[in-house]
Design an enzyme around this catalytic site. Structure first.
Site, PDB file in Angstrom:
ATOM      1  N   TYR A 150      35.403  44.278  35.279  1.00 52.54           N
ATOM      2  CA  TYR A 150      34.843  43.449  36.351  1.00 52.54           C
ATOM      3  C   TYR A 150      35.088  44.127  37.688  1.00 52.54           C
ATOM      4  O   TYR A 150      36.210  44.560  37.975  1.00 52.54           O
ATOM      5  CB  TYR A 150      35.515  42.077  36.337  1.00 52.54           C
ATOM      6  CG  TYR A 150      35.028  41.115  37.398  1.00 52.54           C
ATOM      7  CD1 TYR A 150      33.702  40.681  37.415  1.00 52.54           C
ATOM      8  CD2 TYR A 150      35.891  40.626  38.380  1.00 52.54           C
ATOM      9  CE1 TYR A 150      33.261  39.786  38.386  1.00 52.54           C
ATOM     10  CE2 TYR A 150      35.462  39.725  39.352  1.00 52.54           C
ATOM     11  CZ  TYR A 150      34.140  39.309  39.349  1.00 52.54           C
ATOM     12  OH  TYR A 150      33.704  38.419  40.306  1.00 52.54           O
ATOM     13  N   ASP A 245      39.094  51.068  40.357  1.00 53.06           N
ATOM     14  CA  ASP A 245      39.130  49.722  40.908  1.00 53.06           C
ATOM     15  C   ASP A 245      40.526  49.177  40.629  1.00 53.06           C
ATOM     16  O   ASP A 245      40.819  48.708  39.532  1.00 53.06           O
ATOM     17  CB  ASP A 245      38.045  48.856  40.262  1.00 53.06           C
ATOM     18  CG  ASP A 245      38.084  47.414  40.766  1.00 53.06           C
ATOM     19  OD1 ASP A 245      39.007  47.074  41.541  1.00 53.06           O
ATOM     20  OD2 ASP A 245      37.203  46.633  40.376  1.00 53.06           O
ATOM     21  N   LYS A 273      43.663  41.479  46.094  1.00 48.81           N
ATOM     22  CA  LYS A 273      44.741  40.677  45.526  1.00 48.81           C
ATOM     23  C   LYS A 273      46.105  40.939  46.188  1.00 48.81           C
ATOM     24  O   LYS A 273      46.371  40.383  47.236  1.00 48.81           O
ATOM     25  CB  LYS A 273      44.754  40.829  44.011  1.00 48.81           C
ATOM     26  CG  LYS A 273      43.410  40.310  43.432  1.00 48.81           C
ATOM     27  CD  LYS A 273      43.317  40.189  41.927  1.00 48.81           C
ATOM     28  CE  LYS A 273      42.051  39.450  41.556  1.00 48.81           C
ATOM     29  NZ  LYS A 273      41.101  40.188  40.765  1.00 48.81           N
TER      30      LYS A 273
HETATM   31  C1  LIG Z   1      39.578  40.255  41.074  1.00 48.84           C
HETATM   32  C2  LIG Z   1      38.898  41.537  40.892  1.00 48.84           C
HETATM   33  C3  LIG Z   1      37.796  41.905  41.674  1.00 48.84           C
HETATM   34  C4  LIG Z   1      37.130  40.978  42.640  1.00 48.84           C
HETATM   35  O1  LIG Z   1      37.991  40.567  43.666  1.00 48.84           O
HETATM   36  P1  LIG Z   1      37.673  39.200  44.472  1.00 48.84           P
HETATM   37  O2  LIG Z   1      38.696  39.204  45.560  1.00 48.84           O
HETATM   38  O3  LIG Z   1      37.816  38.095  43.485  1.00 48.84           O
HETATM   39  O4  LIG Z   1      36.287  39.316  44.988  1.00 48.84           O
HETATM   40  C5  LIG Z   1      37.276  43.183  41.534  1.00 48.84           C
HETATM   41  N1  LIG Z   1      37.820  44.057  40.651  1.00 48.84           N
HETATM   42  C6  LIG Z   1      38.875  43.727  39.881  1.00 48.84           C
HETATM   43  C7  LIG Z   1      39.435  44.744  38.958  1.00 48.84           C
HETATM   44  C8  LIG Z   1      39.431  42.463  39.954  1.00 48.84           C
HETATM   45  O5  LIG Z   1      40.453  42.134  39.156  1.00 48.84           O
END
Ligand SMILES: *Cc1c(COP(=O)(O)O)cnc(C)c1O
Length: 433
Positions: A150, A245, A273
């Site tokens: 994701y 990511d 995060k």
């Molecule tokens: C949570 C997450 C996102 C998206 O971040 P948001 O702050 O929810 O938009 C993108 N990449 C990874 C790997 C994530 O865990």
């Protein structure tokens, strides 16, 4: 500790029923709605350390940690007090502030690939911006992502996008034009041969490869030996960029993220995060020659009204300061190992087929007899059983992510006693599943 018989969520039910008339599905983000585990979500009242209290007064040990940011424990007193001080000076300037320099320096010092950084407001924003940058730098349009990974909800990434989408059973999403995802190629996670084939079929057309260096959005799936190294080599050989990511893994797998832990340096990295310490912050950064393309230094446009605001920067700075203290990652690893080993052991002892593991403060357990190296493997899990497990744990005062396809998170606030209580709860729940 809440006992099953006294478990009462009347007020949660009432608030959530009202919410469903006001907001789609009653929530501001889909996974919160408990669709994949059944039952109704609990509505929180407050959080502190390793604990949550809901509006009915039930207390839970929390393994979601607001989906990652609460790595020092919820509402850490030093973070709260730094925020109070910042709050008195105002919440947003829409102009440069000193706190941006401080957090930028901390990020650059910590994350091996980052020589320059741009702050944004979410992980989604970081990922959609980094994609534009990948394309701007290489002059190529195609990207490779992995099944089950994701990268936020931007159109181009909503292809085989893991937890949220998987949980809702949406193959992709309506509203995403084919023309937007035509350039998004996908491969199974941990499958280097598939990536090689994509590069061969699309020579000189692939801008880069983006991945979660440790997957958390298809449940917890670590990279196999050689996978990250292989991607580093393949991207270099093909004039493409490698992007980690690390929105979830940054400052969690290690202070310098998965790239520090595995010793593989990507060209670009996204963060989110943890660096916001519970406020909305995302970031992307990497090699100076690439980052110099970002406006106003360069022509690639990307902007944000609230980006780098002093309040969010302050929460990030204090959180990273706390993480820099000696022994923090040893403690996170120790407590998480104890938890994960305990859960797996109890499940196996009671005759359940499970597969799981942990790295640092990130863990997972699938209800499957198969070992899990990809999203395909993860999908062999008994999600109905996970739903019953989740409900049982909730009734025993343990809050787990409401989907089989999410990683679990621990924090510096989780104690050995919390872990023992969690394992005991799991034993009680798994005995009757
Ligand atoms: C949570 C997450 C996102 C998206 O971040 P948001 O702050 O929810 O938009 C993108 N990449 C990874 C790997 C994530 O865990």
């Amino acid at each position: 500790m809440v006992s099953t018989t006294s478990f009462n969520t009347a007020k949660s039910k009432e608030v959530f029923a009202a919410a469903q008339q006001l907001m789609p599905g009653g929530v501001s983000s889909p996974v919160r709605a408990f669709k994949s585990v059944g039952g109704e979500p609990i509505v929180f009242d407050r959080v502190k350390g390793a604990y949550i209290w809901d509006v009915d007064g039930n207390q839970y040990i929390d393994y979601v940690g607001t989906w990652g940011p609460a790595i020092c424990g919820h509402a850490h007193p030093e973070v709260i007090s730094a925020l109070h001080e910042a709050l008195d000076k105002g919440t947003s300037f829409g102009a440069p502030c000193v706190q941006e320099n401080i957090l930028a320096e901390m990020v650059i010092d910590a994350v091996p690939s980052i020589e320059m950084v741009r702050f944004v407001n979410s992980g989604t924003e970081a990922c959609m911006s980094v994609l534009r940058l990948m394309r701007a730098f290489t002059g190529r349009d195609k990207i490779i992502k992995f099944e089950g990974c994701y990268h936020g909800h931007a159109d181009m990434f909503l292809v085989k996008a893991g937890s949220g989408v998987a949980t809702l059973g949406l193959p992709d999403s309506p509203g995403v034009p084919k023309t937007t995802t035509n350039n998004t190629l996908t491969a199974p996670y941990n499958d280097l041969e598939a990536v090689k084939a994509l590069f061969a079929e699309n020579s000189n057309a692939i801008a880069g490869v983006i991945l979660e260096p440790v997957v958390g959005n298809a449940g917890f799936i670590p990279p196999e030996a050689g996978f990250l190294e292989g991607l580093r080599l393949l991207t270099q050989e093909n004039g493409a960029l490698l992007v980690f990511d690390e929105v979830m893994t940054g400052f969690r797998i290690a202070y310098g993220g998965a790239q520090e832990k595995f010793g593989i340096t990507p060209d670009l990295t996204t963060l989110g995060k943890v660096i916001g310490g519970g406020l909305p912050v995302g970031a992307y950064g990497g090699r100076k020659d690439i980052m110099s393309l970002v406006a106003p230094a360069g022509p690639m446009y990307q902007a944000g009204t609230l980006s780098g605001n002093p309040l969010a920067m302050t929460a990030g700075i204090k959180t990273l300061e706390l993480l820099q203290r000696p022994g923090t990652y040893e403690q996170l690893d120790r407590i998480t190992k104890r938890l994960t080993n305990g859960l797996l052991q109890v499940a196996k002892d009671l005759g359940h087929e499970v597969y799981g593991g942990q790295i640092s403060a990130m863990f997972g357990m699938f209800f499957t007899g198969k070992s899990v190296h990809s999203y395909e493997d993860a999908k062999t899990s008994d999600t109905a059983k996970f739903g019953r497990f989740h409900r049982g744990m909730l009734e025993h005062g343990v809050y787990l992510a409401p989907s089989q396809y999410e990683a679990g998170f621990t924090s510096l606030a989780h104690t050995d006693e919390d872990v023992e209580r969690t394992i005991a709860a799991a034993k009680a729940v798994l005995s009757n599943l």
